[in-house]
Write a protein that holds these residues in place. Structure first.
Motif, PDB file in Angstrom:
ATOM      1  N   GLY A 161       0.803  -1.218   0.000  1.00  0.00           N
ATOM      2  CA  GLY A 161       0.000   0.000   0.000  1.00  0.00           C
ATOM      3  C   GLY A 161       0.836   1.267   0.000  1.00  0.00           C
ATOM      4  N   GLN A 162       0.156   2.397   0.099  1.00  0.00           N
ATOM      5  CA  GLN A 162       0.795   3.704   0.122  1.00  0.00           C
ATOM      6  C   GLN A 162       1.147   4.062   1.556  1.00  0.00           C
ATOM      7  N   GLY A 163       2.427   4.277   1.822  1.00  0.00           N
ATOM      8  CA  GLY A 163       2.863   4.618   3.166  1.00  0.00           C
ATOM      9  C   GLY A 163       2.884   6.116   3.396  1.00  0.00           C
ATOM     10  N   SER A 164       3.312   6.512   4.581  1.00  0.00           N
ATOM     11  CA  SER A 164       3.331   7.933   4.928  1.00  0.00           C
ATOM     12  C   SER A 164       4.710   8.561   4.740  1.00  0.00           C
ATOM     13  N   THR A 165       5.774   7.771   4.779  1.00  0.00           N
ATOM     14  CA  THR A 165       7.117   8.310   4.594  1.00  0.00           C
ATOM     15  C   THR A 165       7.506   8.264   3.119  1.00  0.00           C
ATOM     16  N   GLU A 166       8.486   9.078   2.736  1.00  0.00           N
ATOM     17  CA  GLU A 166       8.824   9.204   1.316  1.00  0.00           C
ATOM     18  C   GLU A 166       9.200   7.874   0.677  1.00  0.00           C
ATOM     19  N   SER A 167       9.996   7.073   1.341  1.00  0.00           N
ATOM     20  CA  SER A 167      10.442   5.808   0.746  1.00  0.00           C
ATOM     21  C   SER A 167       9.326   4.767   0.661  1.00  0.00           C
ATOM     22  N   ARG A 168       8.186   5.039   1.280  1.00  0.00           N
ATOM     23  CA  ARG A 168       7.040   4.111   1.236  1.00  0.00           C
ATOM     24  C   ARG A 168       5.876   4.718   0.448  1.00  0.00           C
ATOM     25  N   ARG A 169       6.079   5.926  -0.086  1.00  0.00           N
ATOM     26  CA  ARG A 169       4.974   6.652  -0.727  1.00  0.00           C
ATOM     27  C   ARG A 169       5.395   7.108  -2.120  1.00  0.00           C
ATOM     28  N   ASP A 171       5.133   9.450  -5.091  1.00  0.00           N
ATOM     29  CA  ASP A 171       4.636  10.810  -5.272  1.00  0.00           C
ATOM     30  C   ASP A 171       4.588  11.268  -6.722  1.00  0.00           C
ATOM     31  N   GLY A 172       5.138  10.477  -7.642  1.00  0.00           N
ATOM     32  CA  GLY A 172       5.113  10.895  -9.043  1.00  0.00           C
ATOM     33  C   GLY A 172       6.408  10.570  -9.753  1.00  0.00           C
ATOM     34  N   VAL A 173       6.671  11.298 -10.866  1.00  0.00           N
ATOM     35  CA  VAL A 173       7.795  10.947 -11.745  1.00  0.00           C
ATOM     36  C   VAL A 173       9.149  11.051 -11.041  1.00  0.00           C
ATOM     37  N   GLY A 174       9.253  11.889 -10.013  1.00  0.00           N
ATOM     38  CA  GLY A 174      10.513  12.005  -9.293  1.00  0.00           C
ATOM     39  C   GLY A 174      10.920  10.724  -8.599  1.00  0.00           C
ATOM     40  N   ASP A 175       9.952   9.859  -8.346  1.00  0.00           N
ATOM     41  CA  ASP A 175      10.249   8.610  -7.651  1.00  0.00           C
ATOM     42  C   ASP A 175      10.780   7.518  -8.564  1.00  0.00           C
ATOM     43  N   TYR A 176      10.904   7.799  -9.866  1.00  0.00           N
ATOM     44  CA  TYR A 176      11.575   6.837 -10.745  1.00  0.00           C
ATOM     45  C   TYR A 176      13.082   6.836 -10.524  1.00  0.00           C
ATOM     46  N   LYS A 177      13.604   7.809  -9.779  1.00  0.00           N
ATOM     47  CA  LYS A 177      15.027   7.828  -9.448  1.00  0.00           C
ATOM     48  C   LYS A 177      15.336   6.717  -8.460  1.00  0.00           C
TER      49      LYS A 177
END
Length: 208
Positions: A161-169, A171-177
């Protein structure tokens, strides 16, 4: 009146019928190969049943030098592309080392062939959780640096599922890094798993 009993006459008839069937089988079977029982395919020379052609599934990661976070992961079965997903690897075109395959934790995945591990839907690593596919280590083109701890994964909780912290959530195209792994959006990695579940599990990944 004959002294031969009806039972003996019947047994003799059955014996003659069996001999006739054996003769027909011997005539119709290919030379050096026994005829197969009724309803069963004939075995090839060597005594083993003929095997259906095995379907080979391969993953292929096509790196996009112009925009590494807009690369593609393909599912290929018997040389036919079955599915294509957007994917990223490395820290991107704007990072000095983003396209340097020998830059550990910064550059994209080195070109070459990898062994693909078993799919996991509840992986519980320190950084990676949920849907994940482990990849073998790879020595990059300098012949010295070995990239390790490589996966195909996303950003999600262990339960997917979708978490609350950045590494678990996501957020969009920036997370393809990534630090070198292949990253997919959560909905795409779930589609990937469903696709792979319909055929033979991939044994290798090719990166180009």
């Amino acid at each position: 009146m004959s002294s031969t009993s009806p039972l003996r006459v019947r047994a003799a008839a059955i014996g003659l019928s069996a001999m006739a069937l054996m003769t027909v089988a011997a005539v119709t079977a290919p030379s050096g190969q026994a005829a197969a029982p009724s309803g069963q395919a004939a075995a090839p020379a060597g005594g083993r049943p003929a095997a259906a052609g095995a379907v080979v599934t391969t993953l292929k990661f096509v790196r996009n030098s112009a925009d590494p976070q807009n690369s593609r992961l393909l599912v290929v079965r018997d040389n036919k592309t079955q599915a294509v997903f957007r994917a990223g690897s490395g820290l991107g075109r704007d990072h000095a080392k983003g396209r340097d395959e020998c830059a550990s934790a910064k550059g994209w995945l080195p070109a070459g062939t990898y062994t693909v591990g078993a799919r996991q839907t509840r992986y519980n690593g320190n950084l990676i959780k949920g849907y994940a596919i482990p990849l073998s280590n790879k020595t990059c083109k300098n012949g010295r640096t070995t990239r390790t701890e490589l996966f195909i994964h996303s950003e999600m909780t262990r339960a997917g599922g979708q978490g609350s912290t950045e590494s678990r959530r996501w957020d969009g195209v920036g997370d393809y890094k990534s630090a070198g792994c292949i990253k997919l959006a959560p909905e795409d990695i779930k589609k990937l798993f469903r696709n792979l579940g319909r055929g033979a599990a991939p044994k290798r990944l090719v990166v180009v």
